[in-house]
Design a protein around this motif. Structure first.
Motif, PDB file in Angstrom:
ATOM      1  N   HIS A 147       0.758  -1.167   0.001  1.00 26.39           N
ATOM      2  CA  HIS A 147       0.113  -0.003   0.068  1.00 26.39           C
ATOM      3  C   HIS A 147       0.988   1.306   0.153  1.00 26.39           C
ATOM      4  O   HIS A 147       2.094   1.151   0.120  1.00 26.39           O
ATOM      5  CB  HIS A 147      -0.984  -0.270   1.073  1.00 26.39           C
ATOM      6  N   VAL A 149       0.358   5.431   1.375  1.00 27.27           N
ATOM      7  CA  VAL A 149      -0.154   6.373   1.944  1.00 27.27           C
ATOM      8  C   VAL A 149       0.149   7.916   1.524  1.00 27.27           C
ATOM      9  O   VAL A 149       1.175   8.304   1.403  1.00 27.27           O
ATOM     10  CB  VAL A 149      -0.083   6.243   3.517  1.00 27.27           C
ATOM     11  N   HIS A 189      -6.195  -2.086   3.394  1.00 28.22           N
ATOM     12  CA  HIS A 189      -5.879  -0.799   2.623  1.00 28.22           C
ATOM     13  C   HIS A 189      -4.668  -1.157   1.829  1.00 28.22           C
ATOM     14  O   HIS A 189      -3.595  -1.793   1.986  1.00 28.22           O
ATOM     15  CB  HIS A 189      -5.781   0.074   3.634  1.00 28.22           C
ATOM     16  N   HIS A 203       4.048   7.429   3.254  1.00 32.69           N
ATOM     17  CA  HIS A 203       4.823   6.189   3.198  1.00 32.69           C
ATOM     18  C   HIS A 203       4.258   5.084   2.091  1.00 32.69           C
ATOM     19  O   HIS A 203       3.289   5.190   1.547  1.00 32.69           O
ATOM     20  CB  HIS A 203       5.034   5.430   4.574  1.00 32.69           C
ATOM     21  N   ALA A 205       4.429   0.942   1.676  1.00 25.31           N
ATOM     22  CA  ALA A 205       4.482  -0.174   2.531  1.00 25.31           C
ATOM     23  C   ALA A 205       5.061  -1.447   1.725  1.00 25.31           C
ATOM     24  O   ALA A 205       4.405  -1.751   0.736  1.00 25.31           O
ATOM     25  CB  ALA A 205       3.234  -0.590   3.303  1.00 25.31           C
ATOM     26  N   TYR A 245       8.333   1.398  10.706  1.00 23.23           N
ATOM     27  CA  TYR A 245       8.329   2.369   9.837  1.00 23.23           C
ATOM     28  C   TYR A 245       9.916   3.017   9.936  1.00 23.23           C
ATOM     29  O   TYR A 245      10.376   3.252  11.052  1.00 23.23           O
ATOM     30  CB  TYR A 245       7.656   3.625  10.225  1.00 23.23           C
ATOM     31  N   GLU A 255       7.217   1.495   5.477  1.00 27.04           N
ATOM     32  CA  GLU A 255       6.954   0.594   6.433  1.00 27.04           C
ATOM     33  C   GLU A 255       7.100  -0.795   6.015  1.00 27.04           C
ATOM     34  O   GLU A 255       6.768  -1.353   4.841  1.00 27.04           O
ATOM     35  CB  GLU A 255       5.182   0.799   6.608  1.00 27.04           C
TER      36      GLU A 255
HETATM   37 FE   LIG Z   1       0.980   1.509   6.271  1.00 25.13          FE
END
Ligand SMILES: [Fe+2]
Length: 318
Positions: A147, A149, A189, A203, A205, A245, A255
């Motif tokens: 994912h 963000v 997510h 970030h 992931a 993180y 992450e």
């Molecule tokens: Fe995350």
């Protein structure tokens, strides 16, 4: 279901080689010039040169050409130009400015992790042997990009674009969806849009096998550069993922995560679990279940945020 996968991402950074090499040292492999892959997925991240660090491309997949046509229609209705050629649609994110490419297809399936044997009370799964993480100091290679963000002052407009126009499905929201957790796969997510002082990549992931791998990868990064640590290790509330993180050499936060909630029945999730107005006061909505209670300030306002804002302004982006 229309969109069905986050295929890969492209990051633009001032010094792409440093970030590329960083991921090679973490066990990703070079599969083409500037392209990093994992054992199951030869293309997961492209690292390219840019005047400031940002997400430059988000590559998604959808099930059919009819889905592609429906997305193109919704984009036109929203006033966003797109191009369709054969089985590929491309457009530009109206808030962040990155390229969005959608291909008819789906992500390559992941080979299931080889479960490590964990002992428990009354349960001797691993007998006469040390833990796998003790015997194998190198964790298995990273599995995929799971994912991203994104943060922006235009969080509502941005979330509406991903949900209403592109067709991401909402999994949870906080503060009446100031933060919107959304998915195109079964992961809780694949994208989170949240408020931020400028529009920037909060970030990306990387999924790894399990909690031991999260710990081993994070430990290896801070052994190389203690200043890369941001916050971890812990377990999130929304998404349930175990997290750590850190920052890459370009200053992007990323992450390492494992064990995220998998939503395979949208109706059940919506009925039993989804809420759009988690406020962190009750239910599963604070930063962590265990581990650091709150993230440090740089988690939501990175030290280079003013440089990013200035670079975007110079390009006519907010
Ligand atoms: Fe995350």
């Amino acid at each position: 279901m229309a969109l069905n996968g986050l295929l890969d991402i492209e990051l633009a950074v001032p010094d792409p080689q440093a970030t590329f090499d960083f991921w090679l040292r973490r066990g990703m492999t070079q599969t083409a010039a500037g392209v990093l892959g994992t054992p199951d997925r030869p293309v997961q991240m492209r690292i390219t040169e840019g005047s400031y660090r940002h997400l430059s491309t988000m590559h998604l997949s959808c099930e059919s050409e009819a889905d592609l046509a429906a997305i193109a229609k919704r984009l036109a209705e929203a006033g966003v130009a797109s191009e369709v050629s054969d089985t590929t649609l491309s457009c530009t994110d109206p808030v962040f400015g990155h390229v969005i490419v959608i291909d008819v297809g789906s992500p390559h399936p992941l080979t299931p992790s080889q479960h490590r044997a964990f002992n428990g009370p009354g349960e001797q799964v691993r007998r006469n042997d040390r833990a796998d993480a003790v015997m194998n100091r190198q964790p298995p290679p990273p599995r995929r990009v799971g994912h991203v963000v994104l943060a922006t002052p235009d969080f509502k407009r941005s979330a509406d674009f991903y949900v209403d126009t592109l067709g991401f499905r909402v999994s949870d929201g906080m503060f009446n969806r100031m933060l919107t957790f959304m998915r195109v796969e079964s992961d809780h997510h694949n994208l989170l849009i949240q408020p931020g002082p400028t529009s920037y990549l909060n970030h990306y992931a990387i999924e790894v096998d399990d909690i031991d791998a999260v710990g081993q990868f994070g430990t290896a990064v801070i052994a190389e550069d203690p200043a890369a640590n941001v916050v971890g290790i812990g377990r999130h509330n929304l998404g349930s993922n175990v997290f750590w993180y850190l920052t890459d050499p370009a200053g992007n936060m990323f992450e390492f995560f494992s064990d995220m909630d998998q939503i395979v029945d949208d109706e059940v999730w919506d009925r039993v679990h989804r809420r759009d107005d988690w406020d962190g006061k009750d239910g599963p909505a604070g930063f962590s279940v265990w581990g650091p209670k709150d993230p440090p300030p740089e988690f939501i306002s990175p030290p280079d945020v003013k440089q990013i804002a200035a670079a975007r302004e110079a390009l006519g982006l907010r």
